[in-house]
Enzyme design. Sequence first.
Site: not given
Length: 185
Positions: A49, A108, A136
Site C-alpha cells: 500500500g 485504520d 482514520k
Amino acid sequence: MDTNAVLYQDLEKILVTREEIAKSVKELGQKLTEKFRGESPVFICILKGASVFFTDLIREIDVPLTTDFMVVSSYGSSTKTTGVVKIVKDLDKPVVGKHVVLVEDIVDSGMTLSYLKKVFANREAASVSIVTLLDKPARRRVELNVDYSCFNIPDAFVVGYGLDYDEKYRNLPDIGVLHPRIYEN
Ligand code: IMP
Ligand code: MG
C-alpha cells in the site's frame, strides 16, 4: 490519468487530489529533512500500500537515508481488519542502533503499526517513527502515536495512490472513496 477513465467509474467521489497529495508530501519531506539532519535513518516501506507514497516521499528528503521493504498482512480481500498481523516478507538488513521510520499508507485500527512498533523496539532500533499518508482516527482500536500524517480522513473505504481494494486501484493518481456497490453483496 483522465478522471473520466475506467477506474474512476468505481469511485463515489475523489477525496484527495493528486495536487493536494504532492503539496503535502513535499511539506512532509521538508519536516523529515529537518528532523533527521546529520543522521542516516532507514525508511521502511510497508508494502504494498505505501509503495507509491514512499517513492514520492523519499525524493523530497535531503539526508543520506537508506531504504528497506517489508510485507505485512492484516487484510484479505475484505474491507475490514482481521486483527491478525503477519510478517510475510522481512527486512534485508538488521536495524540495531538505527533510526527507523515506518512508512504506511493508512492507519485504520492501528493494529498493524502498534504491532510493528513493538517488533522494532525488540530489535533494538535507536528510535521508531511512524509516518502515514492517511489517518482514520475514528476507527482506532488500539492506542498509537502517529508522528506524521498527511491527511486525516473520515471513516470510508478509500483507494488510489497505492491503496487497493482486492489488489486493484493502486494505480489511481488521486485518492477516492470506493463506491460501496463494488464490495457489497
Ligand atoms: P490497521 O492495522 O487496521 O491500522 O490497518 C492498516 C492497513 O489496512 C493499511 O495498511 C491498509 O492496507 C488497510 N486499510 C485500512 N483502511 C483502508 C482503506 O480505506 N483502503 C484501503 N486499505 C485500507
Ligand atoms: Mg492493503
